[in-house]
Design an enzyme around this catalytic site. Structure first.
Site, PDB file in Angstrom:
ATOM      1  NE  ARG A   1       5.763   3.150 -15.676  1.00 51.22           N
ATOM      2  CZ  ARG A   1       7.008   3.369 -15.360  1.00 51.22           C
ATOM      3  NH1 ARG A   1       7.575   2.527 -14.340  1.00 51.22           N
ATOM      4  NH2 ARG A   1       7.736   4.364 -16.112  1.00 51.22           N
TER       5      ARG A   1
ATOM      6  CB  ALA B   1       2.692   0.605 -22.943  1.00 52.17           C
TER       7      ALA B   1
ATOM      8  CG  LEU C   1       3.772   3.877 -26.095  1.00 48.27           C
ATOM      9  CD1 LEU C   1       3.113   2.852 -27.145  1.00 48.27           C
ATOM     10  CD2 LEU C   1       2.789   4.101 -25.012  1.00 48.27           C
ATOM     11  CG  ASP C   2       6.602   2.181 -19.274  1.00 50.83           C
ATOM     12  OD1 ASP C   2       7.468   3.113 -19.483  1.00 50.83           O
ATOM     13  OD2 ASP C   2       5.824   2.501 -18.669  1.00 50.83           O
ATOM     14  N   PRO C   3       7.746  -0.752 -22.201  1.00 54.26           N
ATOM     15  CG  PRO C   3      10.161  -1.549 -22.222  1.00 54.26           C
ATOM     16  CD  PRO C   3       9.133  -0.646 -21.542  1.00 54.26           C
TER      17      PRO C   3
END
Length: 301
Positions: free
Chosen positions: A181, A50, A46-48
């Site tokens: 994204r 998120a 997961l992106d930071p």
């Protein structure tokens, strides 16, 4: 002399409800430290920025990570219309703005092009490798790349809410390798207004749900205590999409040594991937053939 592994031989899943502002790697490292585990990994970054499900595998459960990675996942996210950014999310610098805004009917019509088997170009700021380097490292250095499109299965993509003209809340169920994204970026481009992800939450991943996840504060509170093992979920949850085949006593012994072992017939067909259990414990994963499981992974529990 064999080298002794550091840490405990603890195995199972810990489902974290990841907060924003921390990397997936940092979460895994913290969980590994808190459990004093010998080995740890996660099933899908997961992106930071998120939040939501980050399933952390400990010990022998790391052998089941591919099955969670391959499972369907559900994302809830907000698209900010009218603004394109360098990272395709709210963390990036603004590249361009536009004043036009689509109506709900226009959004619904555009979403149909993002369902089923689609081709998706990853964001410039992503972990995709380009000639041995991560795309995000090159992007930080100002390098513009032509990243290859990748296939993505989108089971469902639906409009959840339209709180105001500038924002659209969506929910997507998709297979592995998807970039939310990119969905926001491409949807904005298709609508002619541009767009990026304002916030993102992974609601569920395979059998794991965010609302049943553990907070990082809880991990901190129980770190290195006897009570922390109560947070562990069974290893076999990572095999939920595969048929279970009970092994005979002799079959279990053979499987544990990496050899084909006899299992009791079930719904598995010849050539199916399945997992064998004995006395309620997972023994191995492999291919079912003529009453035997031919193991590809053996669990040392």
């Amino acid at each position: 002399m064999a080298r002794t592994k550091k840490g405990r031989a603890v195995s199972g899943w810990v489902v974290i409800d990841k907060p924003a502002g921390i990397t997936s790697t940092a979460v895994v490292n913290k969980v590994k430290w808190a459990f004093q585990a010998q080995k740890a990994g996660h099933a899908g970054t997961l992106d930071p920025a998120a939040t939501g499900v980050l399933a952390v595998a400990l010990g022998e459960a790391t052998k089941t990570v591919p099955y969670i990675t391959d499972a369907l996942k559900c994302y809830r996210f907000m698209v900010r219309l009218g603004v394109a950014t360098t990272t395709d999310d709210a963390e990036g610098e603004v590249l361009e703005t536009r004043d036009s805004r689509p109506d709900d009917a226009g959004i619904e019509a555009a979403l149909s092009g993002f369902r089923g088997e689609i081709m998706q170009i990853p964001p410039q700021f992503s972990a995709v490798k380009v000639e041995g380097e991560r795309a995000y490292d090159l992007a930080r250095d100002g390098v513009e790349m032509e990243l290859a499109a990748r296939p993505l299965w989108v089971e469902r993509l639906s409009l959840v809410a339209r709180p105001d003209p500038d924002h659209v809340e969506l929910e997507m169920v998709c297979g592995k390798g998807g970039y939310v994204r990119s969905i926001a970026r491409d949807l904005g481009q298709g609508l002619g207004c541009l767009g990026h992800v304002a916030w993102l939450r992974r609601v569920w991943s395979g059998p794991f749900e965010a609302d049943k996840g553990v907070s990082m504060d809880r991990i901190e509170d129980l770190a290195r205590s006897e009570d922390i093992d109560a947070l562990l979920l069974p290893l076999e949850l990572g095999l939920a999409d595969l048929p279970e085949l009970p092994a005979t006593p002799e079959g279990a012994a053979r499987l544990k040594n990496g050899n084909p072992g006899m299992v009791i017939a079930s719904t598995a067909a010849y050539g199916d991937e399945a997992w064998a259990s004995y006395q309620g414990r997972p023994v191995a994963v492999g291919i079912y053939k003529s009453g035997e499981l031919h193991p590809s992974r053996v669990f040392n529990l």
